[in-house]
Design an enzyme around this catalytic site. Structure first.
Site, PDB file in Angstrom:
ATOM      1  N   GLY A   1       0.790  -1.220   0.000  1.00 29.16           N
ATOM      2  CA  GLY A   1       0.000   0.000   0.000  1.00 29.16           C
ATOM      3  C   GLY A   1       0.820   1.266   0.000  1.00 29.16           C
TER       4      GLY A   1
ATOM      5  N   SER B   1       8.506  -5.240   5.532  1.00 25.46           N
ATOM      6  CA  SER B   1       7.214  -5.903   5.376  1.00 25.46           C
ATOM      7  C   SER B   1       7.086  -6.444   3.955  1.00 25.46           C
ATOM      8  CB  SER B   1       6.084  -4.924   5.733  1.00 25.46           C
ATOM      9  OG  SER B   1       4.854  -5.581   5.862  1.00 25.46           O
TER      10      SER B   1
END
Length: 528
Positions: free
Chosen positions: A136, A216
């Protein structure tokens, strides 16, 4: 800036030019695509007092490394980068690739790259860090500002790549087009690495000293690049923050370095296409962006992931770990103390604690509960978090042990424990601004001297690793001597604490580690 796509791939840097000296933002940089000029990363009024070389740091933003991904290029490998006439003023970030959390300026014409360089000559041959953002994300985020790493004599590069259905759609018709489907976002990541390898010398960088890094989902990108034969020989080392796990760990699914099998991905993507009443790829390519982002499965992007297509991702991780990855390089990897299901604002009664552990760990729950007894809510909450923490630390430690068995290169394993101002613990992603030395770019005004010193130490380990493949060597720390951080030793069940103690610590008991290794294989008989 998309003007003329007639450049010849592979020419990249016009290497016959004499090296340019002085601040590089005052110079015109010649690429095969065209001329480009950057700007100063800081001005005198805004330069952080702890960055002594701020006047030398140049930044170039929004340089296209591939063509638009819209129209007929939608769900195709990245196409040839455009060229241009005149001089591109690379002073603004390019549009972000479409995602649910991207800010203004979203476009499918988004494959651009940004470079921060402290070099004062084009022949400086400085080491390079190529950073992949988290799920994102977008390369323009202040979290990924690269001037702090450039202050430690490392060229920092960030870039945009496709995600969601645009990055990972997997359909049989797409496979028939090019011989493989899915992983368009990964192909973007590979293309960005190739662009850096071919062009970074013009910005004072060393193409033979590139570290792929990320946090991540970005750490997964770094690991995908290490494991891809399409990048062989272009990677010097890798940094994977909060992303690598044992291939048997059931929590690997949905984590940074996961991937889907083709059967699952085909079915998921078919459902997505049907939700848009599309009967062909041509139908999907004719739709506007808003429609494409409205299909089933797009609401949180969690179903659109890398896929094991034996193309960009060549093997299961267990195979790469057992037989050796295409890029056998040193790796710096770790976890944060309060991530992976831990929320310090959530409390558990004794009954809730026991129920959660029993439902998750099945036949291994009783032993875990015995190792972590609780008689009240405070104890139950602490015990629950301790069990989770021991689990994900065991998983990353086990991955490192497996890597050591087939690799000739070291692994440096850490646990970040520092809680930044305004943060409830050492949460997921809380280490990034410290590791990249860019607290100056963040909005909080409550940083203390301790924060800046933690960032100085943390980023010095990272910069040293990029320079020498050893976090202890490289001269990046300017305030004494760094505490020694030794590589992972398979026989030792420990990690290196970052944030306070700066030393090796135990992350779990030997009994817990053994229980978790058994639980992983029970929960995931067929490993990733």
């Amino acid at each position: 800036m998309r003007i003329n796509e007639t450049s010849t791939r592979g020419l990249s840097v016009l290497s016959l030019l004499a090296p340019v000296s002085a601040t590089l933002y005052d110079q015109t940089i010649q690429l095969a695509q065209g001329k480009v000029q950057g700007t100063a990363a800081f001005n005198e009024s805004g330069a952080p007092s702890y960055i002594s070389n701020w006047k030398d740091i140049a930044v170039w933003k929004g340089i296209p490394y591939a063509a638009t991904t819209g129209g007929e290029n939608r769900w195709k490998p990245p196409q040839r980068a455009p060229s241009w006439n005149g001089t591109m003023k690379a002073t603004s970030f390019g549009p972000s690739c479409p995602s649910l959390s991207a800010g203004d300026g979203v476009s499918e014409d988004c494959l651009s790259i940004n470079i921060w360089s402290p070099a004062t000559a084009t022949d400086a041959k400085l080491p390079v860090m190529l950073w992949s953002y988290a799920a994102g994300g977008e390369s323009s985020q202040s979290t990924y500002d690269g001037a702090g790493m450039a202050a430690k004599d490392v060229i920092f590069v960030s870039y945009n790549y496709r995600t969601g259905p645009l990055g990972w759609l997997t359909l049989h018709e797409l496979a028939e087009e090019t011989g493989a489907t899915g992983n368009y976002g990964l192909l973007d990541q590979i293309e960005a690495l190739k662009w850096v390898y071919e062009n970074i010398a013009a910005f004072g960088g060393d193409p033979e000293s590139i570290t792929v890094a990320g946090q991540s989902f970005g750490s997964g990108a770094a690991y995908h690049l290490v494991n891809s034969p399409r990048t062989k020989g272009m990677i010097k080392c890798a940094i994977a923050e909060s992303g690598l796990k044992d291939p048997y760990d059931p929590d690997l699914w949905g984590y940074g370095s996961d991937y889907r099998n083709m059967t699952w991905a085909y079915a998921f993507s078919k459902t997505y296409a049907e939700s848009l009443n599309a009967t062909s790829v041509a139908d999907l390519r004719s739709m506007n962006l808003e429609t494409v982002l409205s299909g089933t499965g797009v609401s949180d992007f969690t179903g659109f992931d890398p896929v094991l297509n034996y193309h960009a991702i060549p093997n299961k991780y267990i195979v790469s770990l057992d037989e050796g990855a295409p890029n056998d390089v040193p790796i710096l990897v770790g976890n944060n103390k309060d991530e992976n299901g831990i929320d310090l604002s959530t409390t558990y009664t004794v009954a809730e604690y026991k129920s959660e552990i029993n439902s998750t760990y099945g036949p291994y729950a009783a032993e875990l509960l015995a190792l972590h007894p609780a008689e009240n809510t405070t104890q139950a909450t602490a015990a629950y978090n301790s069990i989770l923490r021991a689990g994900y630390c065991t998983s990353t430690w086990s991955w490192a042990k497996r890597w050591n068995q087939s690799s000739t290169e070291p692994v440096y394993y850490y646990l970040w424990t520092y809680s930044p101002p305004g943060s409830d613990g050492a949460t997921h992603g809380s280490e990034v601004s410290y590791a990249l030395n860019n607290l100056y770019a963040q909005t909080t005004s409550s940083y203390t001297d301790t924060d800046y010193e933690v960032a100085n130490i943390m980023s010095s380990y990272w910069a040293n690793f990029v320079k020498t493949q050893n976090p202890n060597k490289g001269g990046s720390y300017n305030n004494g001597t760094l505490p020694y951080w030794g590589p992972n030793v398979p026989a030792q069940q420990n990690t290196f604490e970052l944030g306070s103690l700066w030393k090796k610590i135990a992350f779990a008991t030997a009994k817990e580690i053994q229980l978790y290794l058994e639980y992983f294989k029970y929960a995931t008989p067929s490993p990733y």
